[in-house]
Motif scaffolding. Structure first.
Motif, mmCIF file in Angstrom:
data_model
loop_
_atom_site.group_PDB
_atom_site.id
_atom_site.type_symbol
_atom_site.label_atom_id
_atom_site.label_comp_id
_atom_site.label_asym_id
_atom_site.label_seq_id
_atom_site.Cartn_x
_atom_site.Cartn_y
_atom_site.Cartn_z
ATOM 1 N N GLU A 29 -7.416 -0.306 -11.874
ATOM 2 C CA GLU A 29 -8.835 -0.033 -12.223
ATOM 3 C C GLU A 29 -9.305 -1.092 -13.319
ATOM 4 O O GLU A 29 -8.660 -1.416 -14.129
ATOM 5 C CB GLU A 29 -8.687 1.340 -12.813
ATOM 6 C CG GLU A 29 -8.458 2.331 -11.890
ATOM 7 C CD GLU A 29 -8.669 4.013 -12.462
ATOM 8 O OE1 GLU A 29 -8.789 3.984 -13.550
ATOM 9 O OE2 GLU A 29 -7.971 4.710 -11.768
ATOM 10 N N GLU A 34 0.705 -1.243 0.014
ATOM 11 C CA GLU A 34 -0.093 0.009 -0.029
ATOM 12 C C GLU A 34 0.925 1.207 0.114
ATOM 13 O O GLU A 34 0.193 2.311 0.263
ATOM 14 C CB GLU A 34 -0.914 0.015 1.268
ATOM 15 C CG GLU A 34 -2.072 -1.234 1.340
ATOM 16 C CD GLU A 34 -2.878 -1.407 2.220
ATOM 17 O OE1 GLU A 34 -2.645 -0.487 3.431
ATOM 18 O OE2 GLU A 34 -3.937 -1.971 2.312
ATOM 19 N N ARG A 47 5.263 -0.049 -11.218
ATOM 20 C CA ARG A 47 4.633 1.122 -10.758
ATOM 21 C C ARG A 47 5.794 1.910 -9.720
ATOM 22 O O ARG A 47 5.768 3.141 -9.722
ATOM 23 C CB ARG A 47 3.529 0.651 -9.489
ATOM 24 C CG ARG A 47 3.097 1.767 -8.637
ATOM 25 C CD ARG A 47 2.426 1.221 -7.652
ATOM 26 N NE ARG A 47 3.262 0.508 -6.785
ATOM 27 C CZ ARG A 47 3.022 -0.102 -5.538
ATOM 28 N NH1 ARG A 47 1.601 -0.028 -5.168
ATOM 29 N NH2 ARG A 47 3.863 -0.636 -4.717
ATOM 30 N N GLY A 102 -3.996 -0.008 -6.681
ATOM 31 C CA GLY A 102 -4.795 1.364 -7.595
ATOM 32 C C GLY A 102 -5.222 0.680 -8.996
ATOM 33 O O GLY A 102 -5.618 1.491 -9.700
ATOM 34 N N GLU A 106 -6.502 -4.254 -6.599
ATOM 35 C CA GLU A 106 -7.270 -3.103 -6.114
ATOM 36 C C GLU A 106 -6.145 -2.446 -4.961
ATOM 37 O O GLU A 106 -6.271 -0.895 -4.923
ATOM 38 C CB GLU A 106 -8.673 -3.157 -5.339
ATOM 39 C CG GLU A 106 -9.680 -3.519 -6.514
ATOM 40 C CD GLU A 106 -11.034 -3.890 -6.188
ATOM 41 O OE1 GLU A 106 -11.109 -3.843 -5.129
ATOM 42 O OE2 GLU A 106 -11.744 -3.764 -7.073
ATOM 43 N N SER A 126 3.320 4.803 -11.775
ATOM 44 C CA SER A 126 1.877 4.435 -12.565
ATOM 45 C C SER A 126 1.967 3.161 -12.792
ATOM 46 O O SER A 126 2.980 2.381 -12.984
ATOM 47 C CB SER A 126 2.076 5.163 -13.926
ATOM 48 O OG SER A 126 1.093 5.018 -14.754
ATOM 49 N N ASP A 162 -0.466 2.254 -15.457
ATOM 50 C CA ASP A 162 -1.247 2.311 -16.660
ATOM 51 C C ASP A 162 -0.302 1.791 -17.789
ATOM 52 O O ASP A 162 0.097 2.477 -18.665
ATOM 53 C CB ASP A 162 -1.647 3.649 -17.100
ATOM 54 C CG ASP A 162 -2.811 3.835 -18.058
ATOM 55 O OD1 ASP A 162 -3.188 2.800 -18.627
ATOM 56 O OD2 ASP A 162 -3.290 5.042 -18.497
#
Length: 220
Positions: free
Chosen positions: A219, A126, A165, A217, A214, A170, A172
């Motif tokens: 999605e 986290e 990440r 992060g 999740e 990120s 994405d």
């Protein structure tokens, strides 16, 4: 009961957070280093003093809340740094005896150590583990994934996504993979991410794996 104006009480708000935590992680024993964990610790103390109503006791027990947490005694002093140092010393003793730092969560010889190791893993996932503490643990050979999990194809992909990440701030990877000159890793991770979404859409992704994703992060 809700207070004036229909607003939930602080207890009810925390209870909802605990229910969400249980839904994500499968148990109602949040890490003591978090606001929810400190609140849970306080509820145990209130019950021990007879200051927690039967209604609230029942509400907590309905979530599977336990009235004894293996780390409660160690946390009683309230000094987070001292607790960390004390648990590191116990982990070092475990490593000396066993040759590794892979303590199981349910470690019968030292239950508090098992829970603490699990808390450290969650804190890193986290992104709330202080860099100095992470470095100290890694210098010992700390294992960030439980051994029974780390060899699966899912966990291999998940760890690589976490590393991406941390390096790029990120997750994405699909947007990154769509760019001209995308790295091979980004293309590979984008395919893996799409596979996880497809598995979830078909009901084939476990709640635990959904929670892992999740938690960083991801999605849907």
């Amino acid at each position: 009961a809700a207070g004036a104006g229909g607003r939930a009480s602080r207890f009810e708000q925390r209870l909802e957070e605990l229910a969400a935590y249980r839904e994500q992680w499968g148990h109602a024993a949040p890490p003591l280093g978090t606001p929810l964990g400190r609140w849970a610790y306080a509820q145990r103390g209130r019950k021990a003093k007879g200051a927690l109503s039967a209604e609230r006791v029942a509400a907590l027990e309905a979530l599977g809340f336990g009235w004894e947490h293996p780390l409660d005694a160690e946390a009683a002093g309230g000094d987070a740094e001292a607790l960390f140092e004390a648990m590191v010393a116990r982990l070092e003793a475990f490593r000396e005896e066993n040759g590794h730092c892979a303590v199981k969560k349910k470690h019968n010889a030292d239950p508090a150590l098992g829970y603490w190791v699990n808390d450290m893993r969650i804190a890193k996932r986290e992104r709330r583990l202080p860099a100095a503490q992470q470095a100290a643990l890694e210098a010992m050979g700390f294992e960030w994934e439980a051994r029974r999990q780390c060899g699966s194809a899912f966990m291999v992909g998940f760890r690589e996504l976490c590393e991406y990440r941390d390096a790029n701030d990120s997750i994405d990877v699909e947007a990154a993979a769509a760019r001209e000159g995308a790295m091979e890793q980004e293309v590979r991770l984008a395919a893996w991410a799409r596979a996880q979404r497809a598995a979830r859409a078909k009901g084939l992704l476990s709640d635990k794996r959904v929670a892992f994703l999740e938690g960083i992060g991801f999605e849907w």
